[in-house]
Design an enzyme around this catalytic site. Structure first.
Site, PDB file in Angstrom:
ATOM      1  N   HIS A 287     -13.519   6.025   2.771  1.00  0.00           N
ATOM      2  CA  HIS A 287     -12.895   7.019   3.654  1.00  0.00           C
ATOM      3  C   HIS A 287     -12.626   8.329   2.922  1.00  0.00           C
ATOM      4  CE1 HIS A 287      -8.627   6.422   2.340  1.00  0.00           C
ATOM      5  NE2 HIS A 287      -8.946   5.144   2.238  1.00  0.00           N
ATOM      6  N   ASP A 299      -7.933   6.297  -3.966  1.00  0.00           N
ATOM      7  CA  ASP A 299      -7.806   6.000  -2.529  1.00  0.00           C
ATOM      8  C   ASP A 299      -8.112   7.258  -1.721  1.00  0.00           C
ATOM      9  OD1 ASP A 299      -7.214   4.667  -0.177  1.00  0.00           O
ATOM     10  OD2 ASP A 299      -5.071   5.005  -0.322  1.00  0.00           O
ATOM     11  N   GLU A 333      -8.947   7.147   7.922  1.00  0.00           N
ATOM     12  CA  GLU A 333      -8.567   5.745   7.707  1.00  0.00           C
ATOM     13  C   GLU A 333      -7.062   5.616   7.528  1.00  0.00           C
ATOM     14  OE1 GLU A 333      -7.542   2.156   5.308  1.00  0.00           O
ATOM     15  OE2 GLU A 333      -7.275   4.260   4.777  1.00  0.00           O
ATOM     16  N   GLU A 334      -6.460   6.589   6.836  1.00  0.00           N
ATOM     17  CA  GLU A 334      -5.067   6.430   6.427  1.00  0.00           C
ATOM     18  C   GLU A 334      -4.077   6.390   7.590  1.00  0.00           C
ATOM     19  OE1 GLU A 334      -4.207   5.458   3.739  1.00  0.00           O
ATOM     20  OE2 GLU A 334      -5.461   6.218   2.125  1.00  0.00           O
ATOM     21  N   ASP A 361     -12.835   0.367  -0.773  1.00  0.00           N
ATOM     22  CA  ASP A 361     -11.527   1.002  -0.566  1.00  0.00           C
ATOM     23  C   ASP A 361     -10.447   0.267  -1.350  1.00  0.00           C
ATOM     24  OD1 ASP A 361      -9.522   2.656   0.352  1.00  0.00           O
ATOM     25  OD2 ASP A 361      -9.340   1.681   2.304  1.00  0.00           O
ATOM     26  N   HIS A 431      -1.222   5.780  -2.695  1.00  0.00           N
ATOM     27  CA  HIS A 431      -0.380   6.607  -1.824  1.00  0.00           C
ATOM     28  C   HIS A 431       0.684   7.399  -2.580  1.00  0.00           C
ATOM     29  CE1 HIS A 431      -1.235   3.820   1.908  1.00  0.00           C
ATOM     30  NE2 HIS A 431      -2.325   4.370   1.383  1.00  0.00           N
TER      31      HIS A 431
END
Length: 464
Positions: A287, A299, A333-334, A361, A431
């Site tokens: 992503h 990520d 995606e997030e 991912d 994140h």
């Protein structure tokens, strides 16, 4: 009659031999071993994943859906794949959410006596703001049952502090993340049901540090939308300790985040047409969007550059795939999976035939193997190829979850495949502001791209 019987037995025997030969065609050969070695050599000698990631993270940076940086990433992805000389490169339009964080959040413990203590906090993705400074008491819980058991007066008008840590005894860190993630996703909803004014959530990591971890959260239109923030693990431990000594303390939170109107964005798609079975498609992707605190390196910048590298490796080694191989840089995606859903919807509407889909991912760490979401017979079919990956220490082929963006293809593809790498450090960075390019090792990243390309090569050659 005897003649016909003999002839029938001969035909039956020939059919069984033919079936047996076909059943064995997926068994690895010496040629496969040589070709996989070529893919690894190309990746380790001339791999481009690391340099592509350097550009994506350094020149563009964080790429939250709807942001100008997300659009820059789309433009970059399209241009980068066009330079590979693929058979086709194009965009798929998709509408995505546009949430903005605003000014840096502030959180402070206010003891009944003494000086306030500032904590590192960040808004959870999709949260509403506080509308200025929001100050209230705090009640700590670790489970939904604890929250449900509290008297109404203990919760009403307070922050609910969800302080359940990830389980450190799980070797597979993704399992620990999955089990603890419900408090982040649903904490604000459950707190609102009890009359709270906000939700504070322990960051989803096994590390003990000062980095708060963002991530998506949910609202229920039947209850109030409360501001929801993540505390770093050190901050959560400190708040918990102080609450034990001073249950009457308060917490002050200030966040200016908001959700703006949706924005047009795109999936970026590049493909090599299959030489024998062009109508059968194998998708590989990551992503393109990321959260906004760091650079979105692990990520999921790594997944994107590895997916593009699969196509480059096949071209560079002259191993033209027999089935069409398509790299997809998914958007959103997030905080919505809009790109994954749109890709699957378009594939269904146009009648495309997906043989398999692979997703990277889980970071750009040392490859370990693949998780396969498919019927047992398909998993067993693919496990014939394990010996080819053992020399590269990536021979774990196990049934399991494949990925979020390819999930919508479940009813269309014969197999969904998740690229799996060593997961022990991933959730230290996930994140957070610490998810930056310098945390990625070149060799580990390029080995991952070679591992993915090798399995794509086998899928293309033998099918399922």
């Amino acid at each position: 009659m005897r003649l016909f019987l003999c002839r029938g037995l001969l035909l039956a025997g020939f059919g069984l031999l033919t079936f047996a030969a076909q059943a064995q065609t997926a068994a690895p050969t010496k040629t496969d071993s040589i070709n996989i070695r070529r893919l690894y050599d190309e990746a380790l000698l001339r791999g481009q994943s690391y340099d592509n990631l350097r550009h994506l993270t350094g020149r563009i940076g964080a790429r939250l859906s709807g942001s100008p940086q997300a659009q820059q990433a789309v433009d970059w992805g399209k241009l980068t794949m066009e330079k590979l000389g693929l058979d086709r490169v194009y965009l798929q339009e998709v509408m995505v959410p546009h949430w903005v964080r605003g000014a840096k959040e502030k959180g402070e413990i206010k003891p009944a006596k003494g000086k306030g203590i500032e904590l590192n906090v960040c808004a959870l993705g999709g949260s509403v703001g506080t509308g200025g400074k929001l100050r209230a008491g705090v009640v700590e819980v670790k489970t939904w049952a604890e929250l449900a058991a509290l008297p109404a007066e203990k919760v009403k008008g307070k922050f609910v502090f969800f302080n359940r840590p990830m389980n450190p005894t799980y070797v597979e860190t993704g399992r620990a993340y999955g089990e603890a993630g419900d408090q982040r996703r649903n904490g604000a909803i459950e707190a609102a049901k009890r009359g709270a004014v906000g939700a504070l959530v322990r960051s989803l990591t096994l590390a003990h540090d000062d980095f708060p971890h963002t991530g998506t959260m949910r609202y229920d239109e039947q209850v109030a939308k409360l501001p929801a923030a993540a505390l770093s693990t050190n901050g959560a431990d400190q708040l918990s300790q102080l609450l034990k000594a001073d249950p009457g303390l308060t917490f002050e939170l200030e966040m200016s985040c908001e959700t703006l109107p949706e924005v047009k964005s795109y999936n970026v798609v590049g493909e090599i047409t299959g030489s024998k079975y062009p109508a059968e498609i194998i998708t590989v992707g990551g992503h393109l969007d990321s959260w906004d605190l760091g650079q979105g390196a692990h990520d999921d910048g790594t997944g994107c550059v590895q997916s593009m590298e699969v196509l480059r490796l096949l071209k560079a080694t002259g191993l033209r795939p027999e089935r069409t191989v398509r790299a997809v840089l998914f958007m959103n995606e997030e905080n919505g999976v809009r790109g994954g859903e749109k890709y699957a919807a378009l594939a269904k509407a146009t009648g495309e035939k997906h043989l398999a889909a692979m997703e990277s991912d889980g970071g750009g760490f040392t490859p370990r193997g693949f998780s396969i979401e498919a019927p047992a017979a398909v998993v067993q079919h693919m496990q014939q190829w394990q010996p080819l990956f053992v020399p590269y220490f990536s021979g774990a082929f196990e049934a399991g979850h494949a990925g979020t963006d390819i999930g919508p293809l479940k009813d269309q593809a014969k197999a969904l495949i998740g690229y799996r790498c060593d997961s022990q450090r991933y959730f230290d960075l996930h994140h957070t502001a610490a998810d930056t390019f310098d945390k990625v090792n070149r060799r580990e990243l390029e080995l991952g791209g070679a591992s993915m390309a090798s399995l794509i090569y086998l899928l293309s050659k033998y099918g399922l």
